[in-house]
Scaffold this active site. Sequence first.
Site, PDB file in Angstrom:
ATOM      1  N   ILE A 152      16.683-116.490 105.000  1.00 38.20           N
ATOM      2  CA  ILE A 152      16.835-117.764 104.296  1.00 38.20           C
ATOM      3  C   ILE A 152      15.549-118.575 104.360  1.00 38.20           C
ATOM      4  O   ILE A 152      15.082-119.116 103.356  1.00 38.20           O
ATOM      5  CB  ILE A 152      18.021-118.558 104.876  1.00 38.20           C
ATOM      6  N   GLU A 259      34.890-127.848 113.428  1.00 38.83           N
ATOM      7  CA  GLU A 259      35.262-127.889 112.026  1.00 38.83           C
ATOM      8  C   GLU A 259      36.754-127.619 111.866  1.00 38.83           C
ATOM      9  O   GLU A 259      37.342-126.876 112.666  1.00 38.83           O
ATOM     10  CB  GLU A 259      34.449-126.861 111.230  1.00 38.83           C
ATOM     11  N   HIS A 282      30.546-127.085 105.116  1.00 39.49           N
ATOM     12  CA  HIS A 282      30.151-125.701 105.413  1.00 39.49           C
ATOM     13  C   HIS A 282      30.192-124.844 104.144  1.00 39.49           C
ATOM     14  O   HIS A 282      30.799-123.776 104.108  1.00 39.49           O
ATOM     15  CB  HIS A 282      31.064-125.101 106.490  1.00 39.49           C
ATOM     16  N   GLY A 284      27.264-123.901 102.438  1.00 44.77           N
ATOM     17  CA  GLY A 284      25.922-123.387 102.143  1.00 44.77           C
ATOM     18  C   GLY A 284      25.942-122.100 101.354  1.00 44.77           C
ATOM     19  O   GLY A 284      25.188-121.920 100.392  1.00 44.77           O
TER      20      GLY A 284
END
Length: 409
Positions: A152, A259, A282, A284
């Site tokens: 990434i 979460e 969350h 992404g």
Amino acid sequence: MRRALLLENPHKDADKIFAQHDIEVVRHAGSLDEDELITELRDFEIVGIRSKTEITERVLKANPQLCTIGAFCIGTNQIALNQASAQGVAVFNAPYSNTRSVVELAISEIIALTRRLTVRNSKLHRGIWAKSAEGSHEVRGRTLGIIGYGNIGTQLSVLAEAMGMRVVFYDIAERLALGNAERMNSLDELLEQADIVSLHVDGAPQNRYMFGKREFELMKPGSMFINLSRGFVTDIDALVDALKSGHLAGAAVDVFPTEPKKNGDPFSSPLAGMDNVILTPHVGGSTEEAQLDIGRFVANKIVDYVRSASTDMSVNLPNLTLVPSQSSRYRVALIHRNTPGVLALVNQTFAEHGANIDGQILGTHGSIGYAITDISSELPVEAISVIDDMEDTIRLRILRRPAQQLIKP
């Protein structure tokens, strides 16, 4: 028929791939806690999860029938990999499938924060017209600091540079700089130079709370912070303090220390309600394109393992693929402790019982060894029994060729 339990809604194309290979799929929309998972898994040999479900050592020990685990995501820190290896459970993930999606979110947040779009948007929603250039900048010419220069980080580096940004990066591993990106000798050096800091580290235990009060204080006044990696790498309270003091001009956070288990569950954070903070749940890697690629990739890896014993790109087992010859009739897949002499004993056993070895491959990964042997003769039951009873055998599977249907668990 084999059965697969899929949690947290991986893409539906995974079901199609499993169905094509006679694997029944049962879905559960959310994640399960440890006790629930122990109970639910009892009738399944395959389990697919995403980031919220934890497959602990206790879960694995309670379900020795598990054959393989698919992580429909990048990270695997939610899986007790050592125990999975010890039980001969192959684990697969999707390390590349959502890279582009994460990078595009990072780029959009870099632009949004630099132009102060969140603040402008919030004021207009409150009925306040506040047209001004104050605090808004072009990204061109600004310095992006990337912490973690893996798949990434490197792709983000290329796209950011294409927009005219200067890129600096830091990684504990030796990484080749792409384009004009500059490697920093230390994290501190990067923080002192970057206008925007973007975290892209993995879930290794040493990264827990790697970014806290000290690191925020080292960042340039008026700089911005982005975390699209793991929730536990950042001290949220320290980030809130840095934002409230005005030392940081903005932040974007996609991952959190705790979460909710499923959509619709309540969420709270000290960052909620701050105009200069972008909060996302969350997501992404949550684009339709990425989830399609992940669903297909992981499902195909699981099918390849079940039907041909291929461990290509397995996270925890030696990565082996053996191409069978036309004469191969059986495939013997042996996961064993990495002890000298195991393969010699296997071959001696086959020889003593008149089995003809048509092809063979062996690999090791830490304390685990994996051997695939193709047999062109009839398979002696006595030889299989001897190998199955060897002290170092962890899991033995026999597959019939060419259909590759499992005939022994």
